[in-house]
Design an enzyme around this catalytic site. Structure first.
Site, short mmCIF file in Angstrom:
data_model
loop_
_atom_site.label_atom_id
_atom_site.label_comp_id
_atom_site.label_asym_id
_atom_site.label_seq_id
_atom_site.Cartn_x
_atom_site.Cartn_y
_atom_site.Cartn_z
N GLY A 32 -18.05 -35.41 -4.42
CA GLY A 32 -17.22 -34.58 -3.55
C GLY A 32 -17.17 -35.13 -2.14
N LEU A 34 -14.51 -35.69 -0.49
CA LEU A 34 -13.61 -36.81 -0.81
C LEU A 34 -12.97 -37.42 0.44
CD1 LEU A 34 -11.88 -35.25 -3.94
CD2 LEU A 34 -13.87 -36.77 -3.84
N GLU A 36 -10.78 -41.33 1.92
CA GLU A 36 -9.83 -42.38 1.51
C GLU A 36 -10.40 -43.31 0.44
OE1 GLU A 36 -6.72 -43.58 1.45
OE2 GLU A 36 -6.28 -41.65 2.33
N HIS A 38 -12.45 -42.60 -2.02
CA HIS A 38 -12.28 -41.96 -3.33
C HIS A 38 -10.80 -41.98 -3.74
CE1 HIS A 38 -15.94 -39.70 -1.81
NE2 HIS A 38 -16.38 -40.27 -2.92
N GLN A 62 -30.58 -37.94 -7.94
CA GLN A 62 -30.51 -39.21 -7.21
C GLN A 62 -30.92 -39.08 -5.74
OE1 GLN A 62 -26.13 -39.60 -8.08
NE2 GLN A 62 -26.05 -40.52 -6.05
N GLY A 148 -16.46 -47.64 -6.15
CA GLY A 148 -16.16 -48.39 -4.93
C GLY A 148 -17.19 -49.47 -4.68
N ASP A 151 -20.83 -49.35 -2.75
CA ASP A 151 -22.12 -49.19 -3.42
C ASP A 151 -22.31 -50.33 -4.40
OD1 ASP A 151 -22.82 -46.62 -2.17
OD2 ASP A 151 -21.06 -45.90 -3.23
N SER A 186 -17.40 -43.27 4.10
CA SER A 186 -18.54 -42.70 3.38
C SER A 186 -18.63 -41.23 3.73
CB SER A 186 -19.83 -43.41 3.82
OG SER A 186 -20.95 -42.62 3.49
N ARG A 188 -21.18 -39.71 4.24
CA ARG A 188 -22.26 -39.55 5.23
C ARG A 188 -21.81 -39.89 6.65
NH1 ARG A 188 -25.76 -41.15 0.61
NH2 ARG A 188 -27.01 -39.31 0.18
O1 PAF Z 1 -21.29 -42.93 -5.86
C1 PAF Z 1 -21.47 -41.71 -6.01
O2 PAF Z 1 -20.82 -40.87 -5.40
C2 PAF Z 1 -22.57 -41.24 -6.95
O3 PAF Z 1 -23.67 -42.09 -6.91
C3 PAF Z 1 -22.08 -41.05 -8.40
C4 PAF Z 1 -21.64 -42.38 -9.01
C5 PAF Z 1 -20.93 -40.07 -8.42
C6 PAF Z 1 -23.21 -40.50 -9.27
O4 PAF Z 1 -23.65 -39.28 -8.80
#
Ligand code: PAF
Length: 284
Positions: A32, A34, A36, A38, A62, A148, A151, A186, A188
């Site tokens: 989520g 979201l 550009e 994504h 994670q 993307g 990562d 990002s 973040r």
């Molecule tokens: O890249 C992300 O946003 C997350 O690591 C993912 C791939 C959706 C897994 O939770």
């Protein structure tokens, strides 16, 4: 566009799409918030596939204990409205207990790749990523899944998992989308104050210097790492965590660069915010 919260319904819809209607399915997995980056994945999925599914799930597995799971931006309404112009067919937005029901105890751990770079800084992170991605793949069985390049290590981990566990999903990687300053998009970035945000463009400048040095013939990995380190350290607000110069697929640290594709990756803190980014050299 339909929003689906239950895993069983999601898998029954995608089963029908595949078996009865012979549709190709593209999955864009997200947490989520979201942006550009994504949206570029979704655009590509729309071009390549009959049906586009975007998953939105902030995956607790994670995040480490002292990380930002509780504060991670969550706004399904605003994410949904961002998607209205993109002809997304389904949003899969399960609650945590749909993915990790009581008694959940099976995790996917991709050895070696999961423990380097980001994995060393964030123990357990890639185990959480690989686990949730495998649950999404098993639920939806997408033909294609879109990630993307920002990562880069996540892509290496997921590709290894897909190969080892014989998933029938093809991984599509899209270039990092950047702001005008070069800062990688990002979720973040929302934590940065305006001064930090401006300062964070040093990451892109540092990676660019490494790319230019590579183009000029530098093949010594330590030399490339120092170019990145010196540039990032020249920014007073930046605190560099690591620079990696590794094989892009195996993430093995390199001494001399030969004909492999190389991932130059960094993690840098600006105040409380930790950002990652990378550049690929000699991409095949
Ligand atoms: O890249 C992300 O946003 C997350 O690591 C993912 C791939 C959706 C897994 O939770």
């Amino acid at each position: 566009m339909e929003i689906i919260h239950r895993r069983q319904r999601m898998s029954s819809i995608s089963r029908k799409l595949r078996r009865e209607q012979d549709k190709t399915i593209g999955l864009v997995p997200t947490m989520g918030a979201l942006h550009e980056g994504h949206l570029s994945l979704i655009r590509e999925a729309r071009q390549m596939c009959d049906v586009v599914i975007v998953s939105i799930f902030v995956n607790p597995a994670q995040f480490g204990k002292n990380e930002d799971f509780d504060n991670y931006p969550r706004d399904l309404t605003s994410d949904t409205s961002r998607l209205t112009d993109y002809s997304v067919d389904y949003i899969f937005a399960p609650p945590v207990e749909e993915i990790y029901p009581d008694g959940f105890s099976t995790y996917i751990y991709v050895e070696n790749l999961s423990d380097l770079l980001e994995g060393a800084a964030r123990p357990g992170h890639f185990r959480g990523v690989a686990t949730v991605v495998s649950i999404l793949f098993n639920t939806i069985r997408p033909d294609f899944a879109f990630f993307g390049q920002k990562d880069g290590q996540q892509i290496a981990v997921i590709k290894r998992m897909v190969k080892d566990l014989a998933f029938e999903t093809e991984i599509v990687t899209m270039a990092t989308v950047r702001e005008e300053t070069g800062l990688a998009m990002s979720s973040r970035n929302a934590y940065l104050n305006p001064r930090e945000k401006q300062a964070a463009s040093v990451i892109y400048q540092a990676l660019r210097e490494a790319k230019l040095a590579y183009r000029d013939g530098v093949r010594d990995a330590d030399r490339l790492a120092s170019i990145v380190t010196d540039k990032i350290n020249s920014e007073p607000l930046a605190r560099l965590e690591y620079v990696g110069v590794t094989d892009a697929e195996t993430l093995t640290p390199l001494n001399r660069l030969n004909d492999e594709t190389v991932l130059v990756s960094v993690a840098v803190r600006f105040g409380q915010t930790r950002l990652i980014d990378n550049a690929t050299l000699n991409k095949k």
